[in-house]
Scaffold this motif. Structure first.
Motif, short mmCIF file in Angstrom:
data_model
loop_
_atom_site.label_atom_id
_atom_site.label_comp_id
_atom_site.label_asym_id
_atom_site.label_seq_id
_atom_site.Cartn_x
_atom_site.Cartn_y
_atom_site.Cartn_z
N ILE A 1 88.71 -48.07 -52.93
CA ILE A 1 87.84 -47.85 -51.60
C ILE A 1 88.82 -47.15 -50.71
N ASP A 2 88.27 -46.06 -50.12
CA ASP A 2 88.79 -45.14 -49.16
C ASP A 2 89.57 -45.80 -47.93
N LYS A 3 90.56 -45.45 -47.39
CA LYS A 3 91.23 -46.12 -46.49
C LYS A 3 91.27 -45.21 -45.24
N TYR A 4 89.81 -44.81 -44.84
CA TYR A 4 89.61 -44.07 -43.60
C TYR A 4 88.98 -44.93 -42.39
N SER A 5 89.13 -44.39 -41.17
CA SER A 5 88.21 -45.17 -40.24
C SER A 5 86.91 -44.65 -40.20
N PHE A 6 86.00 -45.13 -39.39
CA PHE A 6 84.78 -44.53 -39.33
C PHE A 6 84.61 -43.14 -38.92
N ASP A 7 85.55 -42.76 -37.52
CA ASP A 7 85.72 -41.53 -37.21
C ASP A 7 86.18 -40.32 -38.28
N GLU A 8 86.95 -40.98 -38.87
CA GLU A 8 87.60 -39.98 -40.12
C GLU A 8 86.59 -39.52 -41.09
N VAL A 9 85.88 -40.86 -41.41
CA VAL A 9 84.95 -40.50 -42.47
C VAL A 9 83.71 -39.54 -41.97
N LEU B 1 76.61 -45.26 -39.84
CA LEU B 1 76.97 -43.89 -40.36
C LEU B 1 75.74 -42.87 -40.31
N PHE B 2 74.67 -43.37 -40.52
CA PHE B 2 73.36 -42.64 -40.64
C PHE B 2 73.06 -42.06 -39.35
N GLU B 3 72.98 -43.00 -38.19
CA GLU B 3 72.89 -42.53 -36.78
C GLU B 3 73.67 -41.62 -36.26
N LYS B 4 75.04 -41.78 -36.57
CA LYS B 4 76.15 -40.90 -36.07
C LYS B 4 76.14 -39.45 -36.58
N LEU B 5 75.66 -39.41 -37.89
CA LEU B 5 75.79 -38.16 -38.77
C LEU B 5 74.65 -37.33 -37.98
#
Length: 269
Positions: free
Chosen positions: A10-18, A89-93
């Protein structure tokens, strides 16, 4: 960097980084990629499904949708940066797509949910270009004519981001089988997000989301559909994590061999 939870990287990224990585790739319109959003159920399914495992290995991003994965990562002393919830993720994108001129397509969901989600999102972001929505019929994955029609519709719409709400592992398997042909820069499996955004299914209160109790709210709202996932699945996931912490966890391939052996033995009986 990826961490290991029960054999799942699993990738170790924050929400904003993703968000940044997905938007950058969508804007570049380079080779097609896809994103998977695992939760505890995914982890359990991966223990016994070789095809699903291969799909995960090839994913552009593997981001933790379930809060149970955050707890597991912390318990295993390899903490993640935070939850990347599929609906958020859907809403932000979609919000950023409106700003950047990225085109979006919505595939799947319950009848009418993708269209209602479109109405909701366009009302919020008038510049958002949702270039298509489609709810395929039950069992469409075994209908060649239907599959060809879906692919033709999506390629003609030429979206930058394709959101697929078919439930796991169906959505991931469909994406993996079609993403290269479709040529969409980014495809993302998002489960019931169309229903949640359109309010066809009530989302848990924000306090429950922050407390990691969204699963409990969903169980209370849809007990008939979700009781097996949470009442049976959560203890099984906890057991796997405990085994990993104690050094008793088998590899995914060993677990798959074991599952196949048990199935064969059951058939012989």
């Amino acid at each position: 960097m990826r961490i290991n939870i029960c054999g799942v990287k699993i990738d170790k990224y924050s929400f904003d980084e993703v968000i940044q990585l997905i938007v950058k790739h969508a804007l570049s319109q380079s080779k097609p990629e896809y994103v998977v959003t695992p939760n505890a159920m995914h982890v359990l399914t991966l223990q016994k499904d070789a095809n699903f495992q291969e799909i995960y290995r090839k994913a552009f991003l593997v981001v933790p949708d379930g809060v149970s994965l955050l707890w597991a990562a912390k318990f295993l002393q390899t903490p993640l940066k935070g939850r990347v919830n599929g609906t958020d993720l859907f809403e932000k994108l979609c919000a950023i797509a409106a700003e950047k001129g990225l085109k979006v397509f919505l595939l799947g969901g319950r009848p009418g949910s993708a269209e209602k989600a479109k109405e909701t999102l366009v009302a919020r972001h008038p510049a958002l270009q949702i270039v298509g929505t489609y709810c395929p019929p039950y069992g469409f994955e075994s209908m060649p004519t239907e599959l060809n029609s879906i692919n033709s519709t999506i390629t003609a719409a030429a979206p930058h981001i394709l959101f697929v709400g078919l439930g796991a592992p169906k959505q991931e398997k469909w994406i993996a089988a079609n993403y290269l042909y479709l040529g969409v820069p980014i495809s993302v499996g998002i489960g019931v997000s169309f229903e949640l955004v359109s309010n066809m299914v009530t989302r848990s209160p924000v306090l429950m989301q922050k407390a990691g109790l969204e699963w409990l709210f969903r169980l209370l709202v849809e007990p008939g559909r979700l009781w097996k996932r949470y009442v049976l699945g959560n203890p099984a996931f906890i057991l796997l994590v405990l085994k990993q912490r104690l050094g008793l966890f088998n590899s995914l391939s060993q677990n798959l061999d074991c599952a196949n052996s048990n199935e064969s033995a059951h058939k012989v009986k």
